[in-house]
Design a protein around this motif. Structure first.
Motif, PDB file in Angstrom:
ATOM      1  N   GLU A 103      54.066  85.959 -47.627  1.00  0.00           N
ATOM      2  CA  GLU A 103      54.750  84.766 -47.218  1.00  0.00           C
ATOM      3  C   GLU A 103      54.103  83.621 -46.685  1.00  0.00           C
ATOM      4  O   GLU A 103      53.975  82.422 -46.741  1.00  0.00           O
ATOM      5  N   LYS A 104      53.151  83.818 -45.689  1.00  0.00           N
ATOM      6  CA  LYS A 104      52.275  83.057 -44.785  1.00  0.00           C
ATOM      7  C   LYS A 104      51.272  82.416 -46.024  1.00  0.00           C
ATOM      8  O   LYS A 104      50.996  81.211 -45.785  1.00  0.00           O
ATOM      9  N   SER A 105      50.678  83.206 -47.098  1.00  0.00           N
ATOM     10  CA  SER A 105      50.006  82.810 -47.679  1.00  0.00           C
ATOM     11  C   SER A 105      50.557  81.852 -48.677  1.00  0.00           C
ATOM     12  O   SER A 105      50.059  80.561 -49.032  1.00  0.00           O
ATOM     13  N   ILE A 106      51.833  81.934 -49.038  1.00  0.00           N
ATOM     14  CA  ILE A 106      52.572  81.212 -49.750  1.00  0.00           C
ATOM     15  C   ILE A 106      52.801  79.791 -49.209  1.00  0.00           C
ATOM     16  O   ILE A 106      52.599  78.661 -49.683  1.00  0.00           O
ATOM     17  N   TYR A 107      53.221  79.807 -47.827  1.00  0.00           N
ATOM     18  CA  TYR A 107      53.643  78.755 -47.216  1.00  0.00           C
ATOM     19  C   TYR A 107      52.106  77.721 -47.222  1.00  0.00           C
ATOM     20  O   TYR A 107      52.291  76.464 -47.016  1.00  0.00           O
ATOM     21  N   LYS A 108      50.998  78.287 -46.712  1.00  0.00           N
ATOM     22  CA  LYS A 108      49.631  77.745 -46.642  1.00  0.00           C
ATOM     23  C   LYS A 108      49.340  77.185 -48.073  1.00  0.00           C
ATOM     24  O   LYS A 108      48.929  75.932 -47.960  1.00  0.00           O
ATOM     25  N   ALA A 109      49.651  77.663 -49.073  1.00  0.00           N
ATOM     26  CA  ALA A 109      49.398  77.298 -50.313  1.00  0.00           C
ATOM     27  C   ALA A 109      50.213  75.753 -50.482  1.00  0.00           C
ATOM     28  O   ALA A 109      49.652  74.935 -51.232  1.00  0.00           O
TER      29      ALA A 109
END
Length: 124
Positions: free
Chosen positions: A78-84
């Motif tokens: 989820e953190k990588s999705i938000y960062k993207a």
């Protein structure tokens, strides 16, 4: 991180250009920023490359759905999705703000040239 600073600087420049100020100061500021716009054009291909990189990573990202994922893996996903998503917004904002600053400078240059033409006609 670079895009964050670029977007902040471009927003500050756009704000500075749109603030009311004396004509002489405005035209000097516009000419200075116009000189900086050409080397700053690197931000457009950089943002494009970042968008391609984000797309590539999104297409090849391991999905973390189902019961086999641990809570830490799900949080990391989820953190990588938000960062993207944040980086996509920054890339689009950088390109849009660059275009806005370019158009504002071009607008002021056109006004200046029209004022010079008007002044010549008045002198004749």
């Amino acid at each position: 991180m670079i895009l964050t600073y670029v977007v902040a600087v471009e927003a500050a420049i756009a704000g500075l250009l749109t603030l009311p100020s004396p004509k002489l100061l405005k035209y000097r500021l516009v000419s200075l920023i116009s000189l900086l716009l050409q080397p700053a054009l690197f931000i457009v291909p950089f943002a494009g490359f970042q968008l391609l990189d984000i797309y590539w990573k999104n297409e090849h990202r391991l999905m973390c759905t189902g019961e086999t994922c641990t809570a830490a893996e799900r949080d990391r996903y989820e953190k990588s999705i938000y960062k993207a998503q944040r980086n996509v917004i920054l890339c689009v904002s950088a390109c849009l703000l660059y275009w806005c600053v370019y158009r504002i400078c071009k607008y002021y240059k056109e006004i200046q040239s029209l004022e010079e033409v008007e002044k010549r006609y008045k002198d004749q």
